[in-house]
Design a protein around this motif. Structure first.
Motif, PDB file in Angstrom:
ATOM      1  N   HIS A  25      10.130   7.268  -2.688  1.00 31.36           N
ATOM      2  CA  HIS A  25       8.947   8.105  -2.798  1.00 31.36           C
ATOM      3  C   HIS A  25       8.043   7.599  -3.922  1.00 31.36           C
ATOM      4  CE1 HIS A  25      10.624  11.202  -0.102  1.00 31.36           C
ATOM      5  NE2 HIS A  25      11.777  10.892  -0.665  1.00 31.36           N
ATOM      6  N   ALA A  26       6.744   7.614  -3.664  1.00 34.11           N
ATOM      7  CA  ALA A  26       5.732   7.292  -4.677  1.00 34.11           C
ATOM      8  C   ALA A  26       5.995   5.953  -5.354  1.00 34.11           C
ATOM      9  CB  ALA A  26       5.649   8.416  -5.713  1.00 34.11           C
ATOM     10  N   HIS A  27       6.267   4.924  -4.555  1.00 31.65           N
ATOM     11  CA  HIS A  27       6.493   3.603  -5.143  1.00 31.65           C
ATOM     12  C   HIS A  27       5.214   3.173  -5.863  1.00 31.65           C
ATOM     13  CE1 HIS A  27       7.345  -0.630  -5.646  1.00 31.65           C
ATOM     14  NE2 HIS A  27       8.591  -0.419  -5.255  1.00 31.65           N
ATOM     15  N   PRO A  28       5.300   2.763  -7.127  1.00 34.61           N
ATOM     16  CA  PRO A  28       4.083   2.483  -7.897  1.00 34.61           C
ATOM     17  C   PRO A  28       3.205   1.385  -7.304  1.00 34.61           C
ATOM     18  CG  PRO A  28       6.071   1.799  -9.095  1.00 34.61           C
ATOM     19  CD  PRO A  28       6.521   2.642  -7.956  1.00 34.61           C
ATOM     20  N   ARG A  29       3.805   0.353  -6.726  1.00 36.91           N
ATOM     21  CA  ARG A  29       2.989  -0.704  -6.123  1.00 36.91           C
ATOM     22  C   ARG A  29       2.260  -0.204  -4.887  1.00 36.91           C
ATOM     23  NH1 ARG A  29       6.355  -6.290  -5.761  1.00 36.91           N
ATOM     24  NH2 ARG A  29       4.636  -6.671  -4.272  1.00 36.91           N
ATOM     25  N   ILE A  30       2.920   0.613  -4.104  1.00 37.93           N
ATOM     26  CA  ILE A  30       2.279   1.175  -2.913  1.00 37.93           C
ATOM     27  C   ILE A  30       1.135   2.099  -3.321  1.00 37.93           C
ATOM     28  CG2 ILE A  30       2.610   2.628  -0.882  1.00 37.93           C
ATOM     29  CD1 ILE A  30       3.931  -0.100  -0.626  1.00 37.93           C
ATOM     30  N   LEU A  31       1.368   2.952  -4.321  1.00 35.90           N
ATOM     31  CA  LEU A  31       0.320   3.872  -4.756  1.00 35.90           C
ATOM     32  C   LEU A  31      -0.862   3.130  -5.352  1.00 35.90           C
ATOM     33  CD1 LEU A  31       2.313   6.833  -6.340  1.00 35.90           C
ATOM     34  CD2 LEU A  31       1.464   6.569  -4.003  1.00 35.90           C
ATOM     35  N   SER A  32      -0.597   2.029  -6.046  1.00 35.08           N
ATOM     36  CA  SER A  32      -1.685   1.240  -6.619  1.00 35.08           C
ATOM     37  C   SER A  32      -2.575   0.652  -5.528  1.00 35.08           C
ATOM     38  CB  SER A  32      -1.109   0.122  -7.493  1.00 35.08           C
ATOM     39  OG  SER A  32      -2.136  -0.697  -8.006  1.00 35.08           O
ATOM     40  N   VAL A  33      -1.949   0.074  -4.500  1.00 32.71           N
ATOM     41  CA  VAL A  33      -2.717  -0.490  -3.392  1.00 32.71           C
ATOM     42  C   VAL A  33      -3.432   0.620  -2.626  1.00 32.71           C
ATOM     43  CG1 VAL A  33      -2.513  -1.665  -1.163  1.00 32.71           C
ATOM     44  CG2 VAL A  33      -1.319  -2.562  -3.171  1.00 32.71           C
ATOM     45  N   LEU A  34      -2.756   1.744  -2.436  1.00 32.81           N
ATOM     46  CA  LEU A  34      -3.369   2.875  -1.738  1.00 32.81           C
ATOM     47  C   LEU A  34      -4.658   3.306  -2.434  1.00 32.81           C
ATOM     48  CD1 LEU A  34      -3.112   5.254   0.368  1.00 32.81           C
ATOM     49  CD2 LEU A  34      -1.877   6.486  -1.421  1.00 32.81           C
ATOM     50  N   GLU A  50      -6.522   1.652  -4.772  1.00 33.70           N
ATOM     51  CA  GLU A  50      -7.523   0.584  -4.854  1.00 33.70           C
ATOM     52  C   GLU A  50      -8.226   0.371  -3.515  1.00 33.70           C
ATOM     53  OE1 GLU A  50      -7.775  -4.237  -5.707  1.00 33.70           O
ATOM     54  OE2 GLU A  50      -5.919  -3.133  -6.127  1.00 33.70           O
ATOM     55  N   GLN A  51      -7.435   0.298  -2.434  1.00 35.53           N
ATOM     56  CA  GLN A  51      -8.029   0.021  -1.138  1.00 35.53           C
ATOM     57  C   GLN A  51      -8.832   1.215  -0.621  1.00 35.53           C
ATOM     58  OE1 GLN A  51      -7.997  -2.993   0.487  1.00 35.53           O
ATOM     59  NE2 GLN A  51      -9.477  -2.029   1.864  1.00 35.53           N
ATOM     60  N   ALA A  52      -8.344   2.431  -0.850  1.00 33.97           N
ATOM     61  CA  ALA A  52      -9.068   3.620  -0.391  1.00 33.97           C
ATOM     62  C   ALA A  52     -10.428   3.736  -1.057  1.00 33.97           C
ATOM     63  CB  ALA A  52      -8.239   4.874  -0.666  1.00 33.97           C
ATOM     64  N   GLN A  53     -10.523   3.278  -2.296  1.00 39.17           N
ATOM     65  CA  GLN A  53     -11.797   3.334  -3.001  1.00 39.17           C
ATOM     66  C   GLN A  53     -12.755   2.244  -2.539  1.00 39.17           C
ATOM     67  OE1 GLN A  53     -10.318   3.078  -7.019  1.00 39.17           O
ATOM     68  NE2 GLN A  53     -10.330   5.304  -7.297  1.00 39.17           N
ATOM     69  N   ARG A  54     -12.201   1.205  -1.903  1.00 45.36           N
ATOM     70  CA  ARG A  54     -13.035   0.078  -1.482  1.00 45.36           C
ATOM     71  C   ARG A  54     -13.440   0.171  -0.013  1.00 45.36           C
ATOM     72  NH1 ARG A  54     -12.221  -5.531  -0.144  1.00 45.36           N
ATOM     73  NH2 ARG A  54      -9.965  -5.313  -0.132  1.00 45.36           N
ATOM     74  N   LEU A  55     -12.426   0.344   0.860  1.00 45.10           N
ATOM     75  CA  LEU A  55     -12.681   0.459   2.296  1.00 45.10           C
ATOM     76  C   LEU A  55     -11.427   1.011   2.951  1.00 45.10           C
ATOM     77  CD1 LEU A  55     -14.523  -0.126   4.792  1.00 45.10           C
ATOM     78  CD2 LEU A  55     -13.378  -2.358   4.949  1.00 45.10           C
ATOM     79  N   ALA A  56     -11.559   2.094   3.711  1.00 47.76           N
ATOM     80  CA  ALA A  56     -10.387   2.709   4.332  1.00 47.76           C
ATOM     81  C   ALA A  56     -10.412   2.537   5.847  1.00 47.76           C
ATOM     82  CB  ALA A  56     -10.303   4.190   3.959  1.00 47.76           C
TER      83      ALA A  56
END
Length: 414
Positions: free
Chosen positions: A52-61, A63-69
């Motif tokens: 749950h809440a893997h830090p690398r996954i949350l970081s990409v989530l 960053e990418q959501a703020q750029r293009l989803a």
């Protein structure tokens, strides 16, 4: 806590959840609304294999959501190609088609097999052979070839074009092949059926059969894939490569529904623009998460961890010799403990585990499923297995089963 507390009149009753109200997760832990911590021994049916809440996954989530989803597949996005290329490299196949849920990936595989059978083999009404006891999802087409009445009752009319043979029985599958057969579609390990592992050599035998008869071998690795069985894919246990494979669950890193059908080029080439698609399938956010999930599994050696911890788990489970345990099955960090109904049903065991700070679920009230996140520590795994042993040990005398039947568990897999 009475499960009736969860029966809000606005929530559809297609599940019967265990009496725990969760609010947070981290790694291999879950917390309820009262602040109590639990060891997760279920991983949301392998969707949370990375924890749950893997830090690398949350970081990409983030960053990418703020750029293009979600830009729509009407346009190209700069994240999709690298994700699908990685899937092809890992599976040894050629082309990948992204979808969202595991059931959608299976539907894609079915459509590919039918069009391939029609256009490549010239079969007017292509058929697909499936295994008895299968679970590939709950769409109308998929339940049409389920052998479980609880998935089918009242949902007809059903889609034709499927034949079923006993799981693990190579001779029966060979006998089921007809001139109309386009493909065989099976799970390498049946999850919802109770973590059923086929006999050694069965998948290799299916590969030879498909080659001999000129039909496709399609494997559903939505649950078994991406490390759950102790290898990247369960088909690698027998050193074969299928013509197509469906993936999902862990592919979404525990935060999004991400799935794909990956296949040989001749199979995937039957799709043309407009013949298949999905508004959300292959969106930039999903592709970024999927690629990072694959990299986390690789970088953190989670496949190897699944194999090592899985061997420990299976050794301990096989050592639990109690009258309430009828059978233990599994591969990798994935096990099913089948209960003897004369002593206990599996849901009772799962409810007992809640009191010991361990969460998992059952299948059809007969099998306790154990599939923790790959990131679980050895100490926590041992604590959870201690709880399993202690809980099952309380069911030491035969119970009255006069009015019990082998019915369906209502808290089934999504």
């Amino acid at each position: 806590m009475d499960s009736s507390e969860f029966r809000n009149p606005h929530v559809a009753r297609n599940y019967d959840p265990l009496p725990v109200m969760l609010t947070r997760g981290q790694g291999a832990y879950l917390w309820d609304v009262e602040g109590r911590r639990y060891i997760d021994m279920m991983s949301a049916y392998s969707a949370v294999s990375l924890g749950h809440a893997h830090p690398r996954i949350l970081s990409v989530l983030t960053e990418q959501a703020q750029r293009l989803a979600v830009p729509s597949r009407a346009f190209c996005n700069d994240r999709l190609a690298s994700f699908l290329e990685e899937l092809c490299d890992l599976t040894g196949l050629d082309v990948a088609l992204p979808m969202n849920t595991g059931a959608e990936a299976v539907e894609t595989a079915i459509k590919a097999a039918r069009r391939w059978g029609n256009r490549v083999k010239g079969i007017a009404n292509p058929e697909i052979i499936v295994a008895e006891g299968n679970f590939h999802g709950r769409t109308t087409t998929i339940i049409s070839f389920s052998s479980k009445n609880e998935y089918r009752d009242g949902f007809g009319p059903f889609t034709p074009g499927f034949r079923a043979a006993p799981f693990g029985d190579l001779a029966a599958f060979e006998a089921a092949v007809t001139p109309n057969t386009a493909a065989i579609l099976v799970e390498p390990i049946q999850g919802e059926a109770g973590v059923i592992v086929p006999p050694d050599g069965w998948l290799a035998g299916l590969r030879r059969l498909c080659d001999k008869r000129g039909i496709l071998l399609l494997l559903d690795e939505v649950q078994s894939g991406l490390g759950r069985s102790g290898t990247w894919f369960a088909f690698q246990h027998e050193n074969i490569v299928p013509d197509g494979v469906t993936l999902g669950k862990a592919l979404g890193g525990g935060v999004l529904p991400v799935s794909a059908f990956v296949a040989k080029r001749e199979v995937m080439d039957v799709f043309t623009p407009g013949s298949h698609g999905s508004t959300f399938g292959g969106n930039a956010l999903a592709a970024a998460i999927g690629l990072e999930a694959l990299h986390v599994i690789r970088d953190e050696r989670l496949v190897e961890r699944s194999k090592e911890l899985g061997a420990r788990m299976m050794q301990r489970l096989h050592g639990m010799r109690m009258p309430a345990i009828k059978d233990v099955r599994g591969r990798g960090l994935w096990a099913g403990v089948e209960m003897d109904p004369r002593y206990a049903n599996a849901r009772d065991v799962c409810e007992g585990l809640i009191a010991k700070g361990v969460l998992t679920t059952s299948t059809h009230d007969t099998v306790v499923r154990l599939a923790p996140p790959f990131v679980i520590s050895q100490d926590d795994l041992d604590l959870a297995l201690d709880a399993v042993q202690e809980t099952i040990a309380t069911f030491k005398t035969p119970r009255d089963v006069s009015d019990s039947v082998a019915g369906a568990d209502q808290h089934l897999e999504a």
